[in-house]
Design an enzyme around this catalytic site. Structure first.
Site, short mmCIF file in Angstrom:
data_model
loop_
_atom_site.label_atom_id
_atom_site.label_comp_id
_atom_site.label_asym_id
_atom_site.label_seq_id
_atom_site.Cartn_x
_atom_site.Cartn_y
_atom_site.Cartn_z
N GLU A 2 0.86 -1.24 -0.02
CA GLU A 2 0.05 0.02 -0.02
C GLU A 2 0.87 1.33 -0.07
O GLU A 2 2.01 1.11 0.11
CB GLU A 2 -1.10 -0.20 1.09
CG GLU A 2 -0.33 0.15 2.46
CD GLU A 2 -1.10 0.90 3.54
OE1 GLU A 2 -1.36 2.17 3.25
OE2 GLU A 2 -1.14 0.35 4.60
N LYS A 38 -3.37 -1.29 15.79
CA LYS A 38 -2.59 -0.46 16.71
C LYS A 38 -3.73 -0.05 17.92
O LYS A 38 -4.84 -0.06 17.58
CB LYS A 38 -2.25 0.83 16.25
CG LYS A 38 -1.30 0.95 15.42
CD LYS A 38 -0.91 2.36 15.15
CE LYS A 38 -0.01 2.50 14.13
NZ LYS A 38 -0.83 1.90 12.84
N SER A 97 -13.03 2.37 10.23
CA SER A 97 -12.31 2.34 8.99
C SER A 97 -12.99 1.50 8.02
O SER A 97 -13.72 0.21 8.17
CB SER A 97 -10.95 1.96 9.12
OG SER A 97 -10.18 1.71 7.80
N VAL A 120 -5.61 0.56 2.99
CA VAL A 120 -5.66 -0.92 2.79
C VAL A 120 -6.90 -1.25 2.14
O VAL A 120 -6.92 -2.05 0.96
CB VAL A 120 -5.69 -1.69 4.28
CG1 VAL A 120 -6.34 -2.95 4.28
CG2 VAL A 120 -4.34 -1.53 5.15
N1 PSU Z 1 -1.77 2.13 10.07
C1 PSU Z 1 -0.51 2.34 10.02
N2 PSU Z 1 -0.04 3.19 9.29
C2 PSU Z 1 -0.92 3.43 8.41
C3 PSU Z 1 -2.32 3.19 8.19
C4 PSU Z 1 -2.72 2.55 9.25
O1 PSU Z 1 0.20 2.05 11.04
O2 PSU Z 1 -0.50 4.57 7.30
C5 PSU Z 1 -3.02 3.64 7.09
C6 PSU Z 1 -3.66 2.45 6.17
O3 PSU Z 1 -3.31 2.83 4.64
C7 PSU Z 1 -5.01 2.08 6.57
C8 PSU Z 1 -5.34 3.28 6.93
O4 PSU Z 1 -5.60 1.49 5.63
O5 PSU Z 1 -4.38 3.98 7.46
C9 PSU Z 1 -6.74 3.61 7.78
O6 PSU Z 1 -7.30 4.89 7.52
P1 PSU Z 1 -8.77 5.08 8.13
O7 PSU Z 1 -8.66 4.79 9.70
O8 PSU Z 1 -9.01 6.79 7.92
O9 PSU Z 1 -9.57 4.36 7.46
MN MN Z 2 -12.12 6.93 9.88
#
Ligand code: PSU
Ligand code: MN
Length: 307
Positions: free
Chosen positions: A27, A162, A143, A109
């Site tokens: 990604e 995390k 997410s 992702v």
């Molecule tokens: N976790 C990480 N580093 C990242 C992400 C998640 O340690 O860069 C990124 C990934 O691309 C994941 C996205 O798909 O954050 C999720 O963002 P959101 O919570 O806005 O969907």
């Molecule tokens: Mn979000």
């Protein structure tokens, strides 16, 4: 315009796909929004090298100039790394608009899975997936990665989620969405910087051939993706209690500054980087490389089944 008309696949990735050789998708939001420059660029190149060392062809995926780029070139990796947070962060709902704008974007992702599936790639390595944020019962911040896993037949190798997220709720939503959560050599779902979260995985496997067999079943049965949880190596793990305290501080900072929605994950990652004096980044890079290795081994095992 058909979906595949948006694809721009590099020659080496295309050659591997045509030959049924193992390919691992990578990604790019982790490059644009997950790490600072120049460590993001270095990480992106190293992770590609790890995939190659383990017998697969790396395909870093991003949206570049109005195309789904599968196998981002060296120059474009540099553009993404330098653009950082000024590039877009492409989640599923952004994709169609970003194609019209001709934008460059890191793919999350969710969108990396979507583009990988379109290109015919079945295995994907990342660091951590997005999930259910703490406090989601009031913010509804969940997410799109979790829904994508339910619909798109790609296996995502990650180091868990995390604990800036609510891991228990994340696992519940994965269950609701019918996503198999496999532990590679672990009974416990890992917590990214820590090997353990206190929550079990659905199924443990110690052999990549068995994981490849599960992926093959998901595809044969017309089901969605698979989440492979691969803990950070022991030598790279951070002290769980210390990291938990830093996460709490970062979350309090986000609340105080009113940071939410798609800006929240990048903000928290950056604050934790500052609060740990950069140690969170060293561990983050180590776990991504470890996931790239396991993903390559799974892709090799999957290609061997089809051969
Ligand atoms: N976790 C990480 N580093 C990242 C992400 C998640 O340690 O860069 C990124 C990934 O691309 C994941 C996205 O798909 O954050 C999720 O963002 P959101 O919570 O806005 O969907
Ligand atoms: Mn979000």
């Amino acid at each position: 315009m058909t979906a595949t008309a948006y694809l721009s696949i590099s020659p080496d990735v295309q050659q591997a796909l045509d030959a049924g050789a193992p390919v691992v998708a990578l990604e790019s939001t982790i490059i644009t929004h997950g790490m600072p420059y120049p460590q993001n660029l270095e990480m992106a190149k190293n992770v590609e090298a790890v995939v190659r060392q383990h017998g697969a062809v790396p395909a870093t995926i991003a949206i570049m100039d109005g195309k789904f780029c599968v196998g981002v070139s060296g120059d474009d990796l540099q553009r993404l790394a330098l653009a950082g947070g000024s590039a877009a962060k492409a989640s599923r709902r952004d994709v169609s608009a970003l194609l019209v704008k001709g934008a460059i974007a890191g793919t999350t992702v969710a969108t990396t899975m979507q583009i990988a599936a379109l290109a015919g790639i079945k295995v994907f390595a990342t660091g951590g997936i997005g999930g259910v944020h703490r406090g989601a019962e009031t913010t509804f911040d969940i997410s799109a990665d979790l829904q994508e896993l339910s619909r798109t037949p790609v296996a995502v190798v990650c180091a868990g989620a995390k604990s800036i997220l609510d891991i228990a709720k994340t696992l519940e939503v994965l269950e609701t969405n019918g996503v198999p959560v496999l532990g590679f050599g672990t009974d416990e779902f890992p917590a990214f910087w820590a090997r353990q979260s206190g929550f079990p995985v659905d199924h443990r496997f110690d052999d990549v051939a068995d994981i490849a067999a599960v992926i093959a079943n998901q595809i044969a049965l017309g089901m969605g993706g698979v989440l492979v949880a691969n803990p950070i190596p022991v030598a790279d793990e951070l002290d769980p209690a210390a990291i938990e305290a830093r996460i709490a501080e970062a979350i309090a900072g986000a609340e105080a500054e009113g940071v939410s929605r798609k800006a929240l994950t990048p903000f928290l990652l950056n604050r934790i980087f500052e609060l740990t004096g950069g140690k969170s980044l060293v561990a983050n890079i180590a776990l991504v490389e470890n996931n790239a290795m396991v993903a390559a081994q799974i892709a090799v095992a999957l290609a061997a089944r089809a051969a």
